[in-house]
Design a protein around this motif. Structure first.
Motif, PDB file in Angstrom:
ATOM      1  N   ASP A 126     -16.540  23.133 -21.832  1.00  0.00           N
ATOM      2  CA  ASP A 126     -17.548  24.072 -21.362  1.00  0.00           C
ATOM      3  C   ASP A 126     -18.795  23.388 -20.799  1.00  0.00           C
ATOM      4  OD1 ASP A 126     -16.176  26.507 -22.291  1.00  0.00           O
ATOM      5  OD2 ASP A 126     -16.564  25.675 -24.288  1.00  0.00           O
ATOM      6  N   ASP A 127     -18.980  22.113 -21.128  1.00  0.00           N
ATOM      7  CA  ASP A 127     -20.194  21.392 -20.750  1.00  0.00           C
ATOM      8  C   ASP A 127     -19.784  20.100 -20.045  1.00  0.00           C
ATOM      9  OD1 ASP A 127     -22.502  19.745 -20.743  1.00  0.00           O
ATOM     10  OD2 ASP A 127     -23.291  20.736 -22.519  1.00  0.00           O
ATOM     11  N   ILE A 167     -17.743  25.053 -14.242  1.00  0.00           N
ATOM     12  CA  ILE A 167     -18.698  24.824 -15.329  1.00  0.00           C
ATOM     13  C   ILE A 167     -20.013  24.218 -14.842  1.00  0.00           C
ATOM     14  CG2 ILE A 167     -16.907  24.612 -17.087  1.00  0.00           C
ATOM     15  CD1 ILE A 167     -17.408  21.532 -17.001  1.00  0.00           C
TER      16      ILE A 167
END
Length: 276
Positions: free
Chosen positions: A125-126, A205
């Motif tokens: 996600d990052d 993302i």
């Protein structure tokens, strides 16, 4: 039928040239290079109708020159192989510095930015989670899809990844979909052009800052009169439905005149350390 046969011959010639199997076009023809973001047949189906329309509107002949990958495209414009070309903004800066290429037109209805995509269900996600992981890029010097993403990963997120170069945007996305890379760099135009199965399997993302998009450029050896004719022909295409439909496929949603000043901010982004 004759029109279809002519177009098919041109598409076959592009594939042949991209594989290095054909010789160069005759000297009196204007050679038009296109950055190979997609496979040759897809590029041909987008650009050959536009070049045919330019021929009709200007009376000049334009031959699309294929290159197998982005590094080969860079070698070609550095050597002045193209009379006209469609290239990414940082390529325009490089081409101006090496050969004096001049921007003629760009899309005024959007801006270029890089995107970082991962597998939809991959658990990332990052961008910071990509430290030490393999990330696919179309080529080292693709602006949004590589240079700007690699700059953000290093300077904004403070991580080193393991870059792999997949030759095209489509191949970079597929690397992620097939589990060969943890992420891929791309741009929104090529991402939205992917088949639905590819888009649905990926997730964005991160997005980079925005810059003016790809220009059409001309080598300074092309006379000012011819440059003006080509510029006017592109602008005139936007005034009829069929012409704009062809431009939309590039995409040129709102085609406008471009100058080198439009791309001057790229010189302030300190991307040189990532150029290969």
């Amino acid at each position: 039928m004759k029109h279809i046969a002519t177009r098919l011959r041109r598409m076959a010639a592009l594939v042949c040239m991209s594989l290095g199997l054909c010789g160069p076009a005759v000297a009196e023809e204007y050679i038009f290079g296109v950055v190979p973001q997609f496979e040759p047949l897809r590029l041909a189906s987008t650009w050959i109708p536009i070049l045919e329309e330019l021929e009709r509107r200007t009376g000049h002949r334009f031959v699309m020159s294929g290159t197998p990958d982005i590094p080969a495209f860079e070698d070609a414009f550095r050597g002045g192989a193209f009379d006209f070309a469609y290239m990414n903004p940082y390529h325009a800066v490089m081409a101006h510095d090496h050969q004096g290429y001049l921007p003629l037109l760009r899309d005024g209805g959007r801006q270029l930015f890089g995107i970082l995509v991962v597998a939809r269900d991959g658990g990332i996600d990052d961008p910071a989670q990509l430290a030490g992981k393999q990330v696919a890029f179309p080529a080292p010097n693709a602006l949004g899809a590589s240079l700007m993403i690699r700059s953000d990963l290093a300077q904004r997120f403070g991580i080193d990844c393991v870059p792999v170069y997949a030759a095209t945007h489509s191949s970079a996305y597929l690397n992620v979909l097939l589990g060969r890379s943890a992420a891929a760099g791309g741009v929104m135009a090529t991402f939205t052009a992917q088949p639905e199965t590819v888009r649905n399997g990926l997730r964005i993302i991160h997005e980079t800052q925005r810059v003016p998009p790809h220009p059409v450029v001309a080598h300074p050896r092309v006379s000012e009169d011819v440059r003006d004719e080509v510029r006017r022909a592109f602008l005139d295409m936007a005034h009829d439905a069929e012409g704009q439909a062809a431009l939309d496929r590039v995409p040129f949603r709102e085609i406008v005149t471009a100058t080198m000043e439009d791309y001057q901010p790229l010189r302030d982004m300190n991307l040189e350390r990532f150029v290969e």
